[in-house]
Write an enzyme that holds these catalytic residues in place. Structure first.
Site, PDB file in Angstrom:
ATOM      1  CD  GLU A 121      35.723  -4.812  37.967  1.00  0.00           C
ATOM      2  OE1 GLU A 121      36.542  -3.876  38.030  1.00  0.00           O
ATOM      3  OE2 GLU A 121      34.871  -4.997  38.856  1.00  0.00           O
ATOM      4  CG  ASN A 139      39.160  -1.606  39.699  1.00  0.00           C
ATOM      5  OD1 ASN A 139      38.465  -0.724  39.209  1.00  0.00           O
ATOM      6  ND2 ASN A 139      38.760  -2.864  39.778  1.00  0.00           N
ATOM      7  CG  ASP A 141      27.351  -0.805  35.429  1.00  0.00           C
ATOM      8  OD1 ASP A 141      26.402  -0.124  35.847  1.00  0.00           O
ATOM      9  OD2 ASP A 141      28.536  -0.566  35.744  1.00  0.00           O
ATOM     10  CG  HIS A 150      35.532  -0.487  37.596  1.00  0.00           C
ATOM     11  ND1 HIS A 150      35.072  -1.340  38.571  1.00  0.00           N
ATOM     12  CD2 HIS A 150      34.897   0.693  37.854  1.00  0.00           C
ATOM     13  CE1 HIS A 150      34.217  -0.720  39.340  1.00  0.00           C
ATOM     14  NE2 HIS A 150      34.089   0.507  38.934  1.00  0.00           N
TER      15      HIS A 150
HETATM   16  P1  PGA Z   1      31.416   5.942  42.444  1.00  0.00           P
HETATM   17  O1  PGA Z   1      31.706   4.671  41.537  1.00  0.00           O
HETATM   18  O2  PGA Z   1      30.915   7.010  41.548  1.00  0.00           O
HETATM   19  O3  PGA Z   1      30.395   5.470  43.422  1.00  0.00           O
HETATM   20  O4  PGA Z   1      32.726   6.316  43.090  1.00  0.00           O
HETATM   21  C1  PGA Z   1      32.414   4.793  40.367  1.00  0.00           C
HETATM   22  C2  PGA Z   1      32.630   3.435  39.724  1.00  0.00           C
HETATM   23  O5  PGA Z   1      32.919   2.467  40.430  1.00  0.00           O
HETATM   24  O6  PGA Z   1      32.552   3.357  38.499  1.00  0.00           O
END
Ligand code: PGA
Length: 247
Positions: A143, A136, A67, A138
């Site tokens: 999302e 959340n 992404d 995702h």
């Molecule tokens: P993080 O992010 O590894 O920085 O906690 C995970 C995500 O938001 O997919």
């Protein structure tokens, strides 16, 4: 799904990488989909170190980005590509021809999606997707509310991600949209490694692994994948029931 719980973050990263290397040992030209984010950074560090120590060779690997924030590409400090350039592509000397990544600065987003999807197809599909989990639930920038049949697309960034995403940047950003592989693309990966570390991820890990499978928690949809490997440290696994861990 199979859950692996480690004492701490470092051990989790090492074990997950060893598992991935074992799977890839017999694959000729594997395509890897590495998420950016804090969680897999330790795994990438171990990978770079193994290559530098000549324990493994990865010249035949290709990479597809999961992404990117809209309006950004590798030239933007804090973008997904920026972090992966520093953590993975530059230290591993990966050729540009072996990488396909969404360019969030391109106006023709449809073309970006086609470019990335074609690369995946030409490389025989994603052999290993390495993903983290958002607060959340995702996965990538899929999302809450995203259907599992959606492929690459532009997405509206959820209010929670607008805040948590600030940690990747040195200056405050307005994070409105992203461009991401869809859940359908992730579910087509031959193997999915989902990593989570830290107490702050314990609630969402419990929800995603023990709650109902629902598009309100997109990572829960990965539970339907036959080769889903979940790597957690003790803190992230803290709230899981014994029965869940045994599976
Ligand atoms: P993080 O992010 O590894 O920085 O906690 C995970 C995500 O938001 O997919």
């Amino acid at each position: 799904m199979k859950i692996f719980i480690s004492e701490n973050y470092d051990e989790m990263c090492r074990r997950a990488l060893n598992h991935i290397l074992q799977l890839l040992a017999s694959i000729k030209n594997p395509l890897i989909c590495p998420a950016s984010g804090d969680t897999p950074a330790g795994l990438y560090k171990n990978l770079v170190s193994d290559v530098e120590l000549k324990k493994i060779e990865i010249n035949n690997w290709s990479f597809v980005g999961l992404d990117e924030w809209m309006g950004m590409n590798g030239n933007d400090q804090g973008s997904c590509r920026f972090h992966l350039n520093n953590q993975l592509f530059k230290p591993l000397n990966v050729k540009e021809s072996q990488i396909s990544f969404f360019d969030g600065r391109e106006n023709d987003t449809n073309n970006e999606c086609v470019k990335v999807e074609d690369f995946i197809f030409e490389n025989g599909g994603i052999e290993v997707a390495i993903v983290g989990i958002g607060m959340n639930g995702h996965v990538g920038m899929n999302e809450p509310g995203t259907s599992k049949i959606i492929r690459s697309h532009v997405t509206e960034i959820h209010s929670e991600t607008k805040i948590s995403g600030q940690k990747y940047f040195t200056e405050k950003q307005e994070l409105l949209q992203g461009i991401t592989l869809g859940l359908a693309n992730i579910l087509e990966a031959h193997n999915i490694f989902l990593l989570a570390s830290g107490q702050h991820k314990a609630d969402i890990i419990k929800q995603v692994l023990e709650g109902e499978i629902s598009d309100q928690f997109p990572s829960s949809l990965l539970r339907e994948h036959p080769a889903l490997y979940i790597y957690l440290d003790n803190e992230a696994a803290d709230l899981l029931k014994k029965e869940t861990i045994k599976n």
